[in-house]
Write an enzyme that holds these catalytic residues in place. Structure first.
Site, mmCIF file in Angstrom:
data_model
loop_
_atom_site.group_PDB
_atom_site.id
_atom_site.type_symbol
_atom_site.label_atom_id
_atom_site.label_comp_id
_atom_site.label_asym_id
_atom_site.label_seq_id
_atom_site.Cartn_x
_atom_site.Cartn_y
_atom_site.Cartn_z
ATOM 1 C CB ALA A 94 -0.931 0.141 1.585
ATOM 2 C CB ILE A 97 4.659 0.712 4.629
ATOM 3 C CG1 ILE A 97 4.497 0.425 5.690
ATOM 4 C CG2 ILE A 97 4.887 2.303 4.087
ATOM 5 C CD1 ILE A 97 4.906 0.705 6.822
ATOM 6 C CE LYS A 98 4.159 -0.038 -5.370
ATOM 7 N NZ LYS A 98 3.116 -0.645 -6.048
ATOM 8 C CB VAL A 99 8.216 4.737 0.113
ATOM 9 C CG1 VAL A 99 7.559 4.653 1.561
ATOM 10 C CG2 VAL A 99 9.679 3.823 0.767
#
Ligand code: G3P
Length: 217
Positions: A56, A82-84
């Site tokens: 996400a 967690i997508k950054v």
């Protein structure tokens, strides 16, 4: 090779998941838009269905805000990654979130230099975008090859998650190179089952079977 599905379409994920084809899911703001769903609601539904990592994506541009958004997204379920984005702030957020034990997927990677930094920052996944490089007449697969060599040279544990997959050939080429994961739209995963000679062979078998006049049941 692990298969992630690149979509926020719950029905499409369920169909593939029921066949054991889904090792994880990736989403992004564009895919959330396409789903027409609330990010928290749809992500929770996907996380409840799939046991592997569900990426996400944060949308802030400063590291401190990315960290806050990442921590909020991580509350959705234990299997959130967690997508950054691969910016300097994204790498800063990656380091902070990974140090707290979160899985981080660093996305929008277009060079092996970027991939090297993501591994140093503790990313669980690096997402090189093959199709978007091909779109501008650069070689997406060559990038996957380069990252594989670099990560293997130094035994980085960051998994290469080949993204922006546009064809069945992309999946197979990534498998040959040794990408750890491909994330592909459901239609591409389903297209992997098709072959013109399978269709032709089946047509002939059905014709011949009809001529026998027999039934199995
Ligand atoms: O997960 C992001 C990535 O796979 C996007 O693909 O087709 O929009 O370049 P595409």
């Amino acid at each position: 090779m692990k298969f992630f599905v690149d979509t926020a379409d719950v029905a499409a994920i369920r169909e593939l998941n029921d066949l054991g084809m889904v090792d994880g899911v990736t989403t992004n703001p564009s895919l959330i838009l396409k789903s027409g769903r609330d990010i928290v609601e749809v992500t929770k539904e996907i996380c409840d269905m799939v046991s592997g990592p569900v990426s996400a994506e944060v949308v802030a541009s400063e590291a401190k805000d990315m960290i806050a958004e990442g921590l909020r997204l991580a509350q959705i379920a234990p299997n959130i990654a967690i997508k950054v984005p691969l910016t300097w702030d994204g790498l800063t957020a990656c380091k902070a979130l990974a140090s707290e034990g979160h899985k981080v997927n660093v996305t929008l990677c277009f060079s092996s230099a970027q991939a090297l930094l993501a591994a140093k920052a503790g990313a669980s996944f690096i997402s090189p975008f093959i199709g978007r490089l091909d779109d501008i007449h650069l070689d997406g697969l060559e990038l996957i090859e380069d990252i594989r060599i670099i990560y293997d040279n130094y035994d980085f544990r960051t998994e290469i998650l080949a993204a922006s997959i546009r064809s069945v050939n992309h999946v197979i080429d990534c498998a040959k190179i040794g990408a750890d994961v491909v994330t592909a739209p459901p239609a591409i995963i389903k297209a992997m089952a098709s072959h013109v000679l399978t269709d032709k062979g089946l047509e002939q078998f059905n014709k011949d079977w009809a001529k026998t006049g027999q039934k199995i049941l």
